[in-house]
Motif scaffolding. Sequence first.
Motif, short mmCIF file in Angstrom:
data_model
loop_
_atom_site.label_atom_id
_atom_site.label_comp_id
_atom_site.label_asym_id
_atom_site.label_seq_id
_atom_site.Cartn_x
_atom_site.Cartn_y
_atom_site.Cartn_z
N ILE A 102 0.81 -1.22 0.00
CA ILE A 102 0.00 0.00 0.00
C ILE A 102 0.84 1.26 0.00
CG2 ILE A 102 -0.36 0.36 2.48
CD1 ILE A 102 -3.40 0.59 1.64
N GLU A 103 2.07 1.20 0.50
CA GLU A 103 2.94 2.37 0.51
C GLU A 103 3.39 2.74 -0.90
OE1 GLU A 103 3.52 4.18 3.23
OE2 GLU A 103 2.27 2.78 4.34
N CYS A 104 3.31 1.79 -1.84
CA CYS A 104 3.81 2.04 -3.19
C CYS A 104 2.72 2.47 -4.16
CB CYS A 104 4.49 0.78 -3.74
SG CYS A 104 5.97 0.35 -2.81
N ILE A 105 1.50 2.59 -3.69
CA ILE A 105 0.40 2.96 -4.58
C ILE A 105 0.57 4.41 -4.99
CG2 ILE A 105 -2.09 3.37 -4.70
CD1 ILE A 105 -2.39 1.05 -2.74
N THR A 106 0.39 4.66 -6.28
CA THR A 106 0.43 6.03 -6.77
C THR A 106 -0.91 6.36 -7.38
OG1 THR A 106 1.29 5.33 -8.92
CG2 THR A 106 2.90 5.96 -7.26
N VAL A 107 -1.39 7.52 -7.09
CA VAL A 107 -2.63 8.01 -7.69
C VAL A 107 -2.29 9.33 -8.35
CG1 VAL A 107 -4.98 8.79 -7.25
CG2 VAL A 107 -4.05 6.89 -5.96
N GLN A 108 -2.63 9.44 -9.62
CA GLN A 108 -2.30 10.65 -10.35
C GLN A 108 -3.16 11.80 -9.85
OE1 GLN A 108 -3.21 9.38 -14.30
NE2 GLN A 108 -1.32 8.23 -14.53
N SER A 109 -2.54 12.95 -9.65
CA SER A 109 -3.28 14.14 -9.30
C SER A 109 -3.74 14.80 -10.58
CB SER A 109 -2.38 15.12 -8.55
OG SER A 109 -2.73 15.17 -7.21
N SER A 110 -4.89 15.38 -10.54
CA SER A 110 -5.42 16.13 -11.67
C SER A 110 -6.25 17.26 -11.11
CB SER A 110 -6.26 15.22 -12.55
OG SER A 110 -7.49 14.93 -11.92
N PRO A 111 -6.64 18.20 -11.95
CA PRO A 111 -7.48 19.29 -11.43
C PRO A 111 -8.76 18.76 -10.78
CG PRO A 111 -6.70 19.81 -13.63
CD PRO A 111 -6.29 18.39 -13.33
N ALA A 112 -9.28 17.63 -11.27
CA ALA A 112 -10.51 17.06 -10.71
C ALA A 112 -10.25 16.36 -9.38
CB ALA A 112 -11.12 16.09 -11.70
N VAL A 113 -9.00 15.92 -9.15
CA VAL A 113 -8.66 15.21 -7.92
C VAL A 113 -7.48 15.93 -7.27
CG1 VAL A 113 -7.98 13.00 -6.93
CG2 VAL A 113 -9.36 13.03 -9.00
N PRO A 114 -7.77 16.89 -6.39
CA PRO A 114 -6.65 17.60 -5.76
C PRO A 114 -5.86 16.69 -4.83
CG PRO A 114 -8.75 18.25 -4.79
CD PRO A 114 -9.06 17.33 -5.93
N ALA A 115 -4.59 16.99 -4.67
CA ALA A 115 -3.75 16.21 -3.77
C ALA A 115 -4.24 16.39 -2.34
CB ALA A 115 -2.30 16.67 -3.89
N LEU A 116 -4.09 15.35 -1.54
CA LEU A 116 -4.49 15.42 -0.14
C LEU A 116 -3.45 16.18 0.68
CD1 LEU A 116 -5.65 11.72 0.45
CD2 LEU A 116 -7.09 13.71 0.02
N SER A 117 -3.94 16.96 1.62
CA SER A 117 -3.03 17.64 2.55
C SER A 117 -2.48 16.58 3.52
CB SER A 117 -3.77 18.73 3.33
OG SER A 117 -4.69 18.13 4.23
N ASP A 118 -1.48 16.95 4.29
CA ASP A 118 -0.91 16.02 5.27
C ASP A 118 -1.97 15.59 6.28
OD1 ASP A 118 1.55 16.11 4.06
OD2 ASP A 118 2.39 17.58 5.47
N ASP A 119 -2.80 16.54 6.74
CA ASP A 119 -3.86 16.19 7.69
C ASP A 119 -4.88 15.24 7.08
OD1 ASP A 119 -2.77 17.70 9.73
OD2 ASP A 119 -4.04 19.46 9.34
N GLU A 120 -5.26 15.48 5.83
CA GLU A 120 -6.22 14.60 5.15
C GLU A 120 -5.64 13.20 4.97
OE1 GLU A 120 -8.64 17.83 2.40
OE2 GLU A 120 -6.64 17.17 1.76
N GLN A 121 -4.37 13.13 4.61
CA GLN A 121 -3.72 11.83 4.44
C GLN A 121 -3.65 11.09 5.77
OE1 GLN A 121 -2.70 10.40 1.37
NE2 GLN A 121 -2.68 8.63 2.72
N LYS A 122 -3.33 11.80 6.84
CA LYS A 122 -3.27 11.19 8.17
C LYS A 122 -4.63 10.63 8.56
CE LYS A 122 -1.98 12.14 12.95
NZ LYS A 122 -1.49 13.15 13.90
N LEU A 123 -5.68 11.42 8.33
CA LEU A 123 -7.04 10.98 8.65
C LEU A 123 -7.42 9.75 7.82
CD1 LEU A 123 -9.57 11.60 10.32
CD2 LEU A 123 -10.31 13.12 8.49
N LEU A 124 -7.09 9.75 6.55
CA LEU A 124 -7.38 8.61 5.69
C LEU A 124 -6.63 7.36 6.16
CD1 LEU A 124 -8.72 7.45 3.17
CD2 LEU A 124 -6.78 8.30 1.84
#
Length: 122
Positions: free
Chosen positions: A66-88
């Motif tokens: 799971i640490e190696c999963i990459t998800v492409q960022s696009s204007p429709a999918v903004p990158a997660l902030s550190d807090d959002e990633q921690k919560l997820l």
Amino acid sequence: MNIGEHMRFLREEKGYSLKKVEMLTGIDNGNLSRYERNLNIPNIEFCMQLAKLYGVSLDELVGQDIECITVQSSPAVPALSDDEQKLLNLYQRMSHQQKIRAVAYCEGLLSTSANLSKPRIS
């Protein structure tokens, strides 16, 4: 291979079309297509349904590491902030029952905030 490509690989390996997966799981084929193209990130419930359908573990569904999963960022999918990633990350480690409670708690926080910001009519 990223998570979306791996999900598509598993679906095609079973010989399933997007419509067939929708018929078998009730998951909208448009959502599945967006996940397979890495435009959206699937939630855990979605992943559990697909893993069961494809006969693989969750680790196998997401490419094992799971640490190696990459998800492409696009204007429709903004990158997660550190807090959002921690919560997820915390949410992903919870049991099903804990997830239900966490969502209810968050909904309560939001409804309380909305009620506090409404002007009071006297």
